[in-house]
Design an enzyme around this catalytic site. Structure first.
Site, PDB file in Angstrom:
ATOM      1  N   LYS A  22      34.722  60.049  39.382  1.00 46.66           N
ATOM      2  CA  LYS A  22      35.472  59.881  40.643  1.00 46.66           C
ATOM      3  C   LYS A  22      36.814  59.205  40.394  1.00 46.66           C
ATOM      4  CE  LYS A  22      35.307  56.560  44.482  1.00 46.66           C
ATOM      5  NZ  LYS A  22      35.957  55.395  43.907  1.00 46.66           N
ATOM      6  N   ASN A  23      36.798  58.074  39.712  1.00 44.46           N
ATOM      7  CA  ASN A  23      38.032  57.289  39.632  1.00 44.46           C
ATOM      8  C   ASN A  23      39.070  57.897  38.691  1.00 44.46           C
ATOM      9  OD1 ASN A  23      37.198  55.588  41.610  1.00 44.46           O
ATOM     10  ND2 ASN A  23      36.454  53.985  40.224  1.00 44.46           N
ATOM     11  N   ARG A  93      41.285  54.509  48.886  1.00 43.35           N
ATOM     12  CA  ARG A  93      42.119  53.637  48.063  1.00 43.35           C
ATOM     13  C   ARG A  93      43.118  54.435  47.233  1.00 43.35           C
ATOM     14  NH1 ARG A  93      43.534  48.848  48.833  1.00 43.35           N
ATOM     15  NH2 ARG A  93      44.510  47.979  47.014  1.00 43.35           N
ATOM     16  N   CYS A 117      37.113  50.399  49.790  1.00 42.80           N
ATOM     17  CA  CYS A 117      35.957  49.534  50.051  1.00 42.80           C
ATOM     18  C   CYS A 117      36.372  48.108  50.390  1.00 42.80           C
ATOM     19  CB  CYS A 117      35.043  49.514  48.824  1.00 42.80           C
ATOM     20  SG  CYS A 117      34.182  51.057  48.567  1.00 42.80           S
ATOM     21  N   ARG A 122      42.813  43.103  48.178  1.00 35.30           N
ATOM     22  CA  ARG A 122      43.197  44.137  47.193  1.00 35.30           C
ATOM     23  C   ARG A 122      44.707  44.379  47.284  1.00 35.30           C
ATOM     24  NH1 ARG A 122      38.851  48.982  47.291  1.00 35.30           N
ATOM     25  NH2 ARG A 122      39.572  49.233  45.149  1.00 35.30           N
ATOM     26  N   PRO A 123      45.491  43.410  46.787  1.00 36.56           N
ATOM     27  CA  PRO A 123      46.946  43.554  46.897  1.00 36.56           C
ATOM     28  C   PRO A 123      47.467  44.680  46.013  1.00 36.56           C
ATOM     29  CG  PRO A 123      46.391  41.662  45.525  1.00 36.56           C
ATOM     30  CD  PRO A 123      45.097  42.211  46.035  1.00 36.56           C
ATOM     31  N   ILE A 124      48.718  45.129  46.300  1.00 31.58           N
ATOM     32  CA  ILE A 124      49.343  46.145  45.434  1.00 31.58           C
ATOM     33  C   ILE A 124      50.670  45.598  44.870  1.00 31.58           C
ATOM     34  CG2 ILE A 124      48.214  48.179  46.413  1.00 31.58           C
ATOM     35  CD1 ILE A 124      50.875  48.715  47.962  1.00 31.58           C
ATOM     36  N   GLN A 126      51.394  44.399  42.006  1.00 33.02           N
ATOM     37  CA  GLN A 126      51.723  44.830  40.636  1.00 33.02           C
ATOM     38  C   GLN A 126      52.267  46.263  40.621  1.00 33.02           C
ATOM     39  OE1 GLN A 126      51.652  42.533  38.023  1.00 33.02           O
ATOM     40  NE2 GLN A 126      51.316  41.279  39.851  1.00 33.02           N
ATOM     41  N   ASP A 305      32.157  47.777  39.202  1.00 34.04           N
ATOM     42  CA  ASP A 305      31.559  48.833  40.029  1.00 34.04           C
ATOM     43  C   ASP A 305      30.057  48.990  39.781  1.00 34.04           C
ATOM     44  OD1 ASP A 305      34.116  49.222  40.906  1.00 34.04           O
ATOM     45  OD2 ASP A 305      34.462  51.065  39.780  1.00 34.04           O
ATOM     46  N   ILE A 327      36.144  39.992  39.278  1.00 35.67           N
ATOM     47  CA  ILE A 327      37.243  40.890  39.679  1.00 35.67           C
ATOM     48  C   ILE A 327      37.505  40.812  41.191  1.00 35.67           C
ATOM     49  CG2 ILE A 327      38.103  43.289  39.620  1.00 35.67           C
ATOM     50  CD1 ILE A 327      37.618  42.265  36.812  1.00 35.67           C
ATOM     51  N   ARG A 397      31.248  58.910  49.739  1.00 34.32           N
ATOM     52  CA  ARG A 397      32.629  58.870  49.210  1.00 34.32           C
ATOM     53  C   ARG A 397      32.639  58.963  47.688  1.00 34.32           C
ATOM     54  NH1 ARG A 397      35.169  53.862  50.107  1.00 34.32           N
ATOM     55  NH2 ARG A 397      36.513  54.823  48.581  1.00 34.32           N
TER      56      ARG A 397
HETATM   57  C1  EPZ Z   1      39.987  50.621  40.771  1.00 31.54           C
HETATM   58  O1  EPZ Z   1      40.484  49.936  41.915  1.00 31.54           O
HETATM   59  C2  EPZ Z   1      38.797  51.410  41.233  1.00 31.54           C
HETATM   60  N1  EPZ Z   1      39.215  52.319  42.286  1.00 31.54           N
HETATM   61  C3  EPZ Z   1      37.710  50.475  41.748  1.00 31.54           C
HETATM   62  O2  EPZ Z   1      36.566  51.268  42.019  1.00 31.54           O
HETATM   63  C4  EPZ Z   1      37.347  49.458  40.665  1.00 31.54           C
HETATM   64  O3  EPZ Z   1      36.475  48.510  41.211  1.00 31.54           O
HETATM   65  C5  EPZ Z   1      38.600  48.760  40.157  1.00 31.54           C
HETATM   66  O4  EPZ Z   1      39.601  49.719  39.747  1.00 31.54           O
HETATM   67  C6  EPZ Z   1      38.320  47.838  38.967  1.00 31.54           C
HETATM   68  O5  EPZ Z   1      37.768  48.571  37.917  1.00 31.54           O
HETATM   69  C7  EPZ Z   1      39.817  53.449  41.974  1.00 31.54           C
HETATM   70  O6  EPZ Z   1      40.013  53.786  40.812  1.00 31.54           O
HETATM   71  C8  EPZ Z   1      40.218  54.328  43.093  1.00 31.54           C
HETATM   72  P1  EPZ Z   1      42.456  47.072  40.199  1.00 31.54           P
HETATM   73  P2  EPZ Z   1      41.907  49.266  41.888  1.00 31.54           P
HETATM   74  O7  EPZ Z   1      43.887  47.281  40.555  1.00 31.54           O
HETATM   75  O8  EPZ Z   1      42.800  50.074  41.010  1.00 31.54           O
HETATM   76  C9  EPZ Z   1      43.839  42.638  41.415  1.00 31.54           C
HETATM   77  C10 EPZ Z   1      34.643  51.956  43.153  1.00 31.54           C
HETATM   78  O9  EPZ Z   1      33.588  51.383  43.543  1.00 31.54           O
HETATM   79  N2  EPZ Z   1      45.139  43.265  41.712  1.00 31.54           N
HETATM   80  O10 EPZ Z   1      42.041  47.327  38.788  1.00 31.54           O
HETATM   81  O11 EPZ Z   1      42.328  49.063  43.288  1.00 31.54           O
HETATM   82  C11 EPZ Z   1      42.754  43.097  42.392  1.00 31.54           C
HETATM   83  O12 EPZ Z   1      42.770  42.337  43.580  1.00 31.54           O
HETATM   84  C12 EPZ Z   1      36.002  51.316  43.348  1.00 31.54           C
HETATM   85  O13 EPZ Z   1      34.651  53.098  42.647  1.00 31.54           O
HETATM   86  C13 EPZ Z   1      46.226  42.473  42.066  1.00 31.54           C
HETATM   87  O14 EPZ Z   1      46.124  41.242  42.164  1.00 31.54           O
HETATM   88  O15 EPZ Z   1      41.560  47.902  41.182  1.00 31.54           O
HETATM   89  C14 EPZ Z   1      41.510  42.921  41.558  1.00 31.54           C
HETATM   90  O16 EPZ Z   1      41.108  41.574  41.594  1.00 31.54           O
HETATM   91  C15 EPZ Z   1      35.976  50.080  44.146  1.00 31.54           C
HETATM   92  N3  EPZ Z   1      47.429  43.092  42.299  1.00 31.54           N
HETATM   93  C16 EPZ Z   1      41.968  43.243  40.138  1.00 31.54           C
HETATM   94  O17 EPZ Z   1      43.398  43.105  40.154  1.00 31.54           O
HETATM   95  C17 EPZ Z   1      47.603  44.430  42.202  1.00 31.54           C
HETATM   96  O18 EPZ Z   1      48.722  44.917  42.425  1.00 31.54           O
HETATM   97  C18 EPZ Z   1      41.620  44.635  39.635  1.00 31.54           C
HETATM   98  O19 EPZ Z   1      42.053  45.599  40.596  1.00 31.54           O
HETATM   99  C19 EPZ Z   1      46.506  45.220  41.838  1.00 31.54           C
HETATM  100  C20 EPZ Z   1      45.279  44.619  41.599  1.00 31.54           C
END
Ligand code: EPZ
Length: 418
Positions: A22-23, A93, A117, A122-124, A126, A305, A327, A397
């Site tokens: 999926k991801n 997402r 979810c 979940r900030p963006i 970065q 996950d 995380i 989903r």
């Molecule tokens: C991806 O989410 C996956 N989703 C998530 O899977 C997964 O839990 C996650 O990566 C971690 O492996 C998809 O691929 C669509 P991150 P993502 O950016 O990219 C912080 C599932 O169940 N962060 O790696 O949104 C954030 O808050 C889903 O399939 C910032 O601070 O996750 C978190 O603590 C749920 N600033 C950590 O980093 C940012 O700009 C990791 O988040 C981005 C993230």
């Protein structure tokens, strides 16, 4: 509305085929926007709700999309808009990958802020830091992110946190930029590597994916290609843990055992038998599993996950287990539901202290997010008596035919209308 009705207690036996990841797929479909000529044919795509949403969004943008079974053809030659502002965008997402792809090819994008979810903040930031470093102006107005750039120029970007989404999004934005972009402290997840491989098959120059430094040298254009998505590490982990919880002997086909090592290692530590073969893993489990400690970490650490399914298994293991969710701040919502089934768990911030009980007992429970849903299905399959799981739209989903796959392994599970 539907729910799953499970009569628990059956051991699981047989074979299960694991879907495409999926991801990875939810990033590869938006990446197909980058092809200004030719058609992308993507195989091994799971036919789950998030993919259906993305197909609708891509068609809205002007892509021609044809899907049959697990294969999707995307022709992005004649995209008509860079405004992704339909409800489907907010439902998931991964719609944030439209930002990187549209910016890269058209130097502008307007994309509604993503959903996904509810597992904590979940900030963006970065992602935004990366787009700005490449030369884009970023504004957030009326719930949408606007990106615009005269041109994108490669640079070095150090991520403050290891982020799958930011790593992939900036890779997408940088593949057509002038010069070289270096991503430091990049995520190393298998799906990051898969997206890089897809981009390279389209003609991009991405090196180092799978390490924490990724180098992207911009090229003039990308074209359609044929590609097959990697197997889903998280779906595989879910079936491995379900087998451990229910007992039995299950062979998982279409997996990459290397991607499952952190999960296999914990199951072995608990007393489960895990045998790896080329593209399969065999899991055998009896009684008397031992509790273990888990800390979720970016790959190759234990995946967040899989934490919710794993913490369900630990509620039935002997002794005390400590689960540290490093995380996400709020990925324990399934625990209150497990307590209704007799689990003995105390939550202290991001730590769950689990004292194993002999059995869970069936109850009516509700999934609040995707992996919480998978965790509750595992709880129901292994519990004594009847469990009803509501909120299964979250499960749909990310898991395809979850009840069919478990039924084929001997579980008593069915989907009914509420
Ligand atoms: C991806 O989410 C996956 N989703 C998530 O899977 C997964 O839990 C996650 O990566 C971690 O492996 C998809 O691929 C669509 P991150 P993502 O950016 O990219 C912080 C599932 O169940 N962060 O790696 O949104 C954030 O808050 C889903 O399939 C910032 O601070 O996750 C978190 O603590 C749920 N600033 C950590 O980093 C940012 O700009 C990791 O988040 C981005 C993230």
């Amino acid at each position: 509305m539907e729910k799953l009705v499970i009569n628990g207690g059956n051991p699981l036996f047989g074979n299960v085929n694991i879907n495409g990841a999926k991801n990875a797929a939810v990033a590869i479909l938006p990446a197909a926007i980058l092809a200004s000529k030719g058609v992308c044919t993507i195989e091994n795509v799971p036919n789950i709700e998030d993919i259906n949403c993305l197909e609708i969004i891509l068609e809205y943008l002007g892509c021609k999309v044809e899907s049959s079974c697990n294969s999707i053809k995307i022709d992005s030659t004649n995209i008509v808009t860079t405004n992704a502002t339909i409800p489907e965008v907010r439902n998931m997402r991964a719609s944030y990958y439209l930002l990187g792809s549209l910016l890269s090819r058209f130097k502008k994008a307007r994309v509604e802020l993503p959903g996904g979810c509810p597992i904590g903040d979940r900030p963006i930031d970065q992602h935004i830091k990366g787009f700005e470093a490449l030369g884009a102006t970023v504004t957030i107005e009326h719930g949408a992110v606007n990106l615009v750039a005269e041109k994108l120029v490669g640079t070095t970007i150090y991520f403050d946190v290891v982020s799958v989404g930011a790593t992939i999004n900036i890779m997408l934005a940088a593949v057509l930029a002038e010069g070289t972009t270096v991503l430091e402290n990049a995520a190393k997840e298998p799906h990051v590597v898969d997206v890089a491989n897809f981009l390279n098959t389209m003609g991009a120059n991405v090196k180092g994916a799978g390490t924490d430094v990724i180098k992207i040298t911009g090229v003039d254009e990308l074209s359609g290609c044929n590609y097959s998505v990697i197997p889903d590490q998280i779906e595989a982990g879910t079936f491995m843990i379900a087998t451990a919880a229910c007992g039995g002997d299950v062979t998982l086909n279409n997996v990459i055992p290397k991607h499952l090592e952190s999960i296999s290692a914990k199951l072995l530590e608990m007393g489960v038998e895990v045998v790896e073969d080329e593209d399969k893993v065999i899991v055998r489990s009896g009684n008397n599993l031992k509790g273990v400690n888990i800390k979720t970490l970016p790959y190759p650490g234990f995946p967040t996950d899989v934490q919710q399914p794993m913490s369900t298994l630990l509620t039935m293991a002997q002794g005390r287990s400590i689960v540290n969710e490093s995380i996400y701040e709020s990925r324990f919502k399934h625990i209150d539901e497990l307590k209704k089934m007799g689990a003995n768990v105390k939550i202290e911030g991001r730590i769950a202290i689990i004292d194993g009980v002999k059995n869970l007992s069936g109850a009516n429970v509700k999934a609040t997010d995707l992996r919480a849903g998978a965790a509750l299905v595992i709880a129901g399959l292994s519990a004594q008596g009847k469990t009803e799981v509501e909120g299964i739209e979250h499960i749909d989903r990310g898991y395809l035919y979850i009840e069919e796959k478990f039924k084929a392994l001997g579980a008593d599970i069915r989907r009914v209308n509420i």
